[in-house]
Design an enzyme around this catalytic site. Structure first.
Site, PDB file in Angstrom:
ATOM      1  CG  LEU A 171      -2.497  -0.386   1.406  1.00  0.00           C
ATOM      2  CD1 LEU A 171      -3.020  -0.739   2.399  1.00  0.00           C
ATOM      3  CD2 LEU A 171      -3.562  -0.044  -0.209  1.00  0.00           C
ATOM      4  CG  ASP A 172       0.755   3.805  -3.263  1.00  0.00           C
ATOM      5  OD1 ASP A 172       1.880   3.854  -3.311  1.00  0.00           O
ATOM      6  OD2 ASP A 172       0.709   4.188  -3.862  1.00  0.00           O
ATOM      7  N   PRO A 173       2.627   5.026   1.059  1.00  0.00           N
ATOM      8  CG  PRO A 173       5.034   5.679   1.029  1.00  0.00           C
ATOM      9  CD  PRO A 173       3.491   5.226   0.030  1.00  0.00           C
ATOM     10  CB  ALA A 177      -2.800   4.349   0.514  1.00  0.00           C
ATOM     11  NE  ARG A 199      -0.059   5.625  -7.517  1.00  0.00           N
ATOM     12  CZ  ARG A 199       0.981   6.262  -6.548  1.00  0.00           C
ATOM     13  NH1 ARG A 199       2.148   7.340  -7.187  1.00  0.00           N
ATOM     14  NH2 ARG A 199       1.260   5.789  -5.579  1.00  0.00           N
TER      15      ARG A 199
END
Length: 318
Positions: A46-48, A50, A180
């Site tokens: 997961l992106d930071p 998110a 995204r």
């Protein structure tokens, strides 16, 4: 003699509710420390920026993380219209700013174009690798790498809120779908640009949302256990889901002790209830009615029509 790993053998899957601002690897290492686990792995970063469900596989559970990478996922995302960024999220530099003049009808029509199976070009700011390096490293150096469009499926796309320059969506997607990129493409389709303002993963496969736990909650349990002189594993391990939860839905076959031993040594066997082809969960037990059946791993039906080992659990007692 092989060096013994530091930590204990603890096996299972923890459903972590990852906080905002923390990388998936940092979250993984924190869970590994709290559990004092020999091995740990996550099931898709997961992106930071998110938040939400990040299954952490511990011990022998790491052998089945790939199956969770391949499962579908659900997200809640807030898109900010009018601003496009380099990373397609709030952490990137602003590329363009435009006036937002979008009607509900225009938005509904645009959203409909994303439903079903479509092609998507992965974001340069992704963990996909090119020549051994993640794409985001090239992007940070200003290098554009050619990417092939891939098939993705949006199973469900629900508009939760639309207020002038903010669009909130609930979106259920297949593996490898970049939210995204969907938001960036939506902004271009609407002619105003857009980026992800907030992103939360609410589901991975069929894992129950109510089983998620936060890092502060885990830290508090560990601290309380130490204060009460309780073995931490007594309070932490019950939070784990079983290893076979990672392959839920896969066909189940059953073997006896001798066949289980053959599988552990890399040999194919005949099994009860085996299909003609595909991957299977393998259990040591009589049949689906055996309450004591033990999950021993994942196999596949080979060319000889036998169950061959693919990912087999190795516990200390063996």
């Amino acid at each position: 003699m092989a060096k013994r790993r530091k930590g204990r053998q603890v096996n299972g899957v923890l459903l972590l509710d990852k906080p905002h601002g923390l990388s998936s690897n940092h979250a993984l290492q924190t869970v590994k420390r709290i559990y004092f686990a020999q091995k740990a792995g996550h099931t898709g970063a997961l992106d930071p920026l998110a938040t939400g469900m990040l299954p952490i596989c511990l011990g022998e559970g790491t052998k089945f993380s790939q199956y969770l990478l391949d499962t579908d996922k659900t997200y809640q995302v807030t898109a900010k219209l009018g601003i496009r960024t380099t990373t397609s999220d709030a952490g990137g530099e602003v590329v363009s700013e435009k006036t937002v003049d979008v009607s509900s009808e225009q938005l509904a029509k645009a959203l409909d174009s994303f439903r079903g199976t479509t092609k998507q070009v992965p974001s340069m700011y992704s963990a996909l690798k090119h020549q051994g390096q993640p794409l985001y490293k090239y992007a940070r150096e200003g290098i554009e790498v050619p990417r092939e469009a891939r098939d993705i499926t949006v199973f469900n796309l629900e508009l939760l809120r639309f207020e002038h320059d903010e669009v909130e969506l609930n979106i259920h997607v297949s593996k490898g779908t970049y939210i995204r990129t969907i938001v960036d493409d939506l902004g271009e389709l609407l002619g105003c640009g857009a980026h992800v303002a907030h992103l939360r993963r609410s589901a991975v496969g069929n894992y129950p949302v109510e089983k998620m736990i936060t890092l502060p909650e885990l830290e508090a349990l560990l601290e309380q256990a130490n204060a009460d002189e309780i073995t931490p594993s007594d309070v932490l391990d019950p939070l784990l889901l079983p290893m076979n939860s990672a392959v839920d839905g896969m066909h189940c076959v059953y073997v006896d002790d001798m066949s289980a031993n053959f599988l552990r040594h890399g040999n194919p066997v005949q099994a009860y209830n085996q299909p003609e082809a595909g991957s299977v969960q393998v259990y040591l037990g009589e049949d689906e009615n055996d309450a004591d059946a033990e999950f021993i791993g994942v196999g596949f039906i080979n060319d000889d029509g036998l169950v061959a080992p693919k990912r087999i659990v190795v516990l200390e007692q063996y």
